[in-house]
Design an enzyme around this catalytic site. Structure first.
Site, short mmCIF file in Angstrom:
data_model
loop_
_atom_site.label_atom_id
_atom_site.label_comp_id
_atom_site.label_asym_id
_atom_site.label_seq_id
_atom_site.Cartn_x
_atom_site.Cartn_y
_atom_site.Cartn_z
N HIS A 15 27.12 18.26 -14.73
CA HIS A 15 25.97 18.06 -15.61
C HIS A 15 25.17 19.36 -15.63
O HIS A 15 25.68 20.43 -15.26
CB HIS A 15 25.13 16.86 -15.16
CG HIS A 15 24.65 16.95 -13.75
ND1 HIS A 15 23.46 17.53 -13.40
CD2 HIS A 15 25.21 16.52 -12.59
CE1 HIS A 15 23.29 17.46 -12.09
NE2 HIS A 15 24.34 16.85 -11.58
N HIS A 302 -3.19 4.58 -10.92
CA HIS A 302 -4.01 3.92 -11.94
C HIS A 302 -3.15 3.13 -12.92
O HIS A 302 -3.54 2.06 -13.39
CB HIS A 302 -4.83 4.97 -12.69
CG HIS A 302 -5.99 5.49 -11.90
ND1 HIS A 302 -6.73 6.57 -12.28
CD2 HIS A 302 -6.54 5.06 -10.74
CE1 HIS A 302 -7.68 6.80 -11.39
NE2 HIS A 302 -7.58 5.90 -10.45
N CYS A 615 -12.99 -10.35 2.28
CA CYS A 615 -12.35 -9.71 1.12
C CYS A 615 -10.95 -9.21 1.42
O CYS A 615 -10.39 -8.45 0.64
CB CYS A 615 -13.21 -8.55 0.60
SG CYS A 615 -13.44 -7.22 1.80
N HIS A 751 19.96 -31.74 2.11
CA HIS A 751 18.87 -32.12 3.00
C HIS A 751 18.52 -30.99 3.95
O HIS A 751 19.33 -30.11 4.25
CB HIS A 751 19.25 -33.37 3.81
CG HIS A 751 20.53 -33.22 4.56
ND1 HIS A 751 21.77 -33.34 3.96
CD2 HIS A 751 20.78 -32.94 5.88
CE1 HIS A 751 22.71 -33.16 4.88
NE2 HIS A 751 22.15 -32.92 6.04
#
Length: 835
Positions: A15, A302, A615, A751
């Site tokens: 590449h 952000h 908080c 179960h």
């Protein structure tokens, strides 16, 4: 002419980067040097990066290099030596995330069993979305139709040459400051700009009568088509290099105003990008943006914060090379499981249709609580607030039912940038949040920078133990101007709404007194400048350093409110680094010592008539909520999406019973005993019978064992009997792995005894058509899920009784031919003696 052959040892093939090394060497000689890929039969010019890439040379391809010309002997020896000794070091294997190396949590069995083609990533915004995969920044050259008019041929050539010079200079400037990996990419792009075949192709296009813009676009399409035909997914993805360079060339010639890289979405879209700036994200049509995949980025950027506020499913750290050949095709992004489904089969579609049904049901049910105040069943108010990191999150938080903003983490405003925000910028941000609050309160926490939240431009040195080091209030004295600017901006904004100031990482009274002195100084300055502010703005502190718990009475004399940071308080109290996998088992907020500390804090604060909230992440955990209500907290703050569900849970709790529960929990000796106590409490909160109609489905269109187990587990979640349906389903599958629960006669009895079932239940699904269940077929499924802490030997007793009854044709016939849910319910209760 001289030739030699070799095998390509590059794991990613030839590449741009390795081709650049070959091209650089070969351009030192006047001889013609050709590179032939024997597998494809394509021959390329070894002096051209693009021509080399065009040979589509992959790992282990046999290649031949031929050299002919005046200096062929020297050229032949140097190129041969380079290929034999240096070429294999021109690239490195792709870094791939091994899903078994512990980096990603195992997928739930209901999904894993679908064998869906997928790749993993780190989930940073939940939910799921489906749409066409489009690379943001990767230009669609077919859409560039409004091109500049074609001028005289000489003028067009001059424009193109000037564009080349501008772009070349830009790349050289980038190289001067680029890191090693980035430098390799920039060098590869610079090599394309200087590539003789690239320029020859452009010249050929212009010779056809095209203008510079048309020639660049035609050249981009030429090489894009060439690379897209590669047998290698990695090589197909490399065509982005060509597109990037060609588009940058257009911008260099005509300016960014003419060729903007913004993306207009035309339908449901999943966007793929290295990273996005907030402005780029905000430009995208959110009604069509169904998911975001970032190869870079973190949970605090952000853009990620914005994605969460808009409920856009987002992954970061995704290996883009695995998605290159999916561009333009539909994919599914799952921000809960942390994956991209690259081939959406019918079972996958049905899986997510069921997920959507569950979400819709929950959303509709919780809508009734969204606009109500948090209130317990016995009428005790508990304010439920949101944690945010940017003002743009405030609007969605309040629309989601937040009664206040309990934590505005302002450090995010200082990160991901090259300098700190100024006072006016902060003032405007806080005013934006105030506008959305519409009179509701906002607690702004001053910057908690340092530790795990470094800010490069402050140049705070790295530390061995940053969580206990130079962070938060401890850095304010050194960066006093930065701290004062923030306080000034908060005070100025307080003239427009209800703001509170909260200081993080307080550990002593001296720190509180120092902050108050600085605050008094700023208040006086604002008065002199005749700038209005709230003279009675409340001042509070975070309770996260344990020392504060033992001077809480003295703190109450100096501040107006307190907010408990449960994450750090647990970490510091237990002396556990929660990011250290070797000790995380000791990080447990159900430790009786931690609960006693919380109770001491809340009781002491209330004794002095002050307000206290919590908080940390603990606030959103439904299993712990009864203990938090029992504490008598005035407020619990959490991520906005958790608020409606928490309001619903709070409405079902009696604060007096919760207080009794907390007292018992504080008397426990171990965290495990507290867990058992909570499990017992949850069971006692409901008198739901073992068999009930909301857990019975008749003639259901379920087409596999996975769909049955998932749907019945989801129903238990919707019925309030289970909080984590995927975990419950995994427990059921663990039993199925040992032996299939198909009993014959068209019946199956999956179960388990599980800690994930809060109210034991027998679930039933009679299917529209039989499905394969192990070696048997099943059309009638009876799923038995009993609470691990309370089942005792009830599990096997019920299972054995069911198995015996299924042996009886009359019992099977009653269930198979039942005309209603009520009939199935009555039959099971009667036969199992549960009535």
């Amino acid at each position: 002419m001289k030739t030699f052959s070799f095998t390509c040892e590059l794991p990613n093939g030839v590449h741009a980067r390795p081709a650049n090394h070959v091209e650089t060497l070969c351009n030192n000689y006047s001889s013609e040097i050709k590179w032939t890929n024997e597998r494809t039969g394509i021959t390329g010019n070894a002096k051209s990066v693009l021509s080399l890439i065009g040979t589509d040379t992959l790992f282990e391809d046999t290649c031949t290099i031929s050299v002919e010309g005046s200096d062929e002997n020297e050229a032949f020896e140097k190129v041969k030596q380079f290929i034999e000794t240096e070429f294999e070091h021109c690239d490195a294997p792709l870094e791939t995330a091994n899903e078994d190396d512990g980096e990603f949590v195992p997928l739930p069995r209901n999904f894993a069993n679908l064998k869906a083609e997928h790749i993993r990533g780190r989930a940073v915004s939940g939910g799921f979305g489906r749409g066409k995969l489009v690379r943001v920044g990767a230009v669609d050259f077919d859409s560039l139709t409004d091109l500049p008019p074609v001028a005289a041929i000489e003028e067009e050539k001059n424009q193109l040459e000037a564009g080349f010079e501008t772009l070349s200079r830009s790349f050289k400037v980038q190289l001067a400051s680029a890191a090693a990996t980035e430098a390799d990419v920039v060098k590869a792009h610079l090599a394309i700009v200087n590539d003789i075949e690239f320029k020859a192709t452009l010249d050929a296009k212009m010779a056809e009568g095209k203008g510079a813009a048309e020639a660049v676009i035609a050249t981009a399409k030429h090489y894009t088509a060439q690379l897209r035909n590669s047998a290698s997914a990695y090589m197909r993805e490399r065509e982005l290099d060509i597109r990037d360079v060609c588009f940058q060339l257009l911008q260099a010639i005509y300016g960014e105003d003419k060729f903007s890289n913004s993306l207009a979405l035309t339908g449901p879209t999943i966007c793929l990008a290295d990273d996005l700036t907030p402005s780029q994200f905000l430009e995208l049509d959110k009604s069509l943006l169904k998911g975001l995949i970032l190869t870079r980025g973190g949970s605090t950027s952000h853009t990620v914060i914005l994605a969460r506020s808009f409920a856009i499913s987002t992954l970061v750290g995704v290996d883009e090379t695995k998605l290159g050949d999916r561009l333009g095709y539909e994919v599914m992004v799952d921000g809960d499981l942390g994956l991209v489904v690259t081939e959406i089969t019918k079972p996958v579609s049905r899986y997510y249709e069921q997920e959507q049904r569950v979400q819709d049901t929950v959303r509709e049910r919780q809508a009734a609580f969204r606009d109500q105040k948090g209130m317990t069943a016995d009428g005790k108010p508990v304010e439920l607030a949101a944690n945010i990191a940017h003002s743009i999150e405030a609007g969605p938080a309040f629309r989601n039912g937040a009664e206040a903003i309990g934590l505005f983490r302002t450090e995010m405003l200082y990160m991901d940038r090259t300098c700190e925000p100024d006072e006016d910028e902060l003032y405007n941000i806080y005013c934006q949040a105030i506008e959305d609050a519409d009179g509701k309160s906002i607690i702004i926490r001053t910057i908690d920078i340092g530790g795990d939240k470094p800010v490069d431009y402050l140049q705070i040195p790295a530390e061995n133990n940053p969580f206990l080091g130079y962070r938060a209030v401890r850095i304010y004295e050194e960066f006093i101007d930065l701290f004062k600017a923030q306080l000034r901006s908060i005070l100025r904004a307080s003239a427009h709404g209800s703001l509170k100031i909260m200081i993080p990482m307080i550990s002593s009274l001296e720190e509180i007194l120092w902050v108050k002195d600085i605050l008094a100084e700023i208040r006086q300055d604002l008065r002199k400048e005749h700038i209005p502010f709230d003279e009675k703005i409340p001042l509070g502190i975070m309770v996260e350093v344990p020392s504060v718990a033992f001077i809480i009475d003295q703190c109450c004399e100096e501040v107006d409110f307190f907010s408990i940071g449960s994450n750090d308080l647990t970490q510091y109290l237990m002396a556990v680094d929660r990011d250290n996998a070797k000790v995380t088992k000791h990080y447990n907020s159900l430790n009786p010592a931690f609960l006693r500390t919380l109770d001491h804090i809340v009781t002491s604060v209330h004794r002095h008539g002050k307000w206290v909230g919590l908080c940390g992440e603990l606030g959103a955990k439904g299993s712990v909520l009864p203990l938090l209500v029992g504490l008598g907290l005035d407020e619990i703050s959490m991520s906005a999406p958790s608020i409606p569900a928490t309001k619903e849970r709070v409405s079902k709790l009696d604060s007096r019973q919760c207080r009794i529960l907390l007292n018992k929990a504080m008397d426990c000796r171990t965290s495990l005993q507290v867990e058992h106590l909570l499990a017992q409490f949850r069971m006692e909160q409901s008198d739901a019978p073992l068999v009930s109609r909301d857990c019975i489905m008749l003639d259901a269109d379920l087409r596999s064992k996975e769909e049955v187990i998932k749907t019945l587990s989801d129903n238990l979640f919707l019925a309030g009997r289970c909080r984590y349906p995927n975990s419950l389903a995994d427990d059921l599958w663990a039993r199925e792995d040992v032996f299939s629960t198909g009993l014959g006669f068209g019946f199956a009895i999956p179960h388990t005894k599980s800690e994930h079932i809060e109210q034991s239940a027998i679930s039933v699904s009679r299917l529209a058509k039989p499905i394969q269940w192990g070696d048997e077929e099943a059309q009638f499924v009876i799923m038995l899920t009993l609470n691990k802490h309370a089942a005792g030997d009830q599990h096997m007793k019920i299972f054995s009784k069911l198995a015996r009854r299924i042996m009886q044709e009359e019992f099977r016939s009653k269930l198979m031919n039942a005309a209603s849910v009520a009939e199935v319910e009555n039959t099971l209760k009667s036969e199992l003696e549960l009535a």
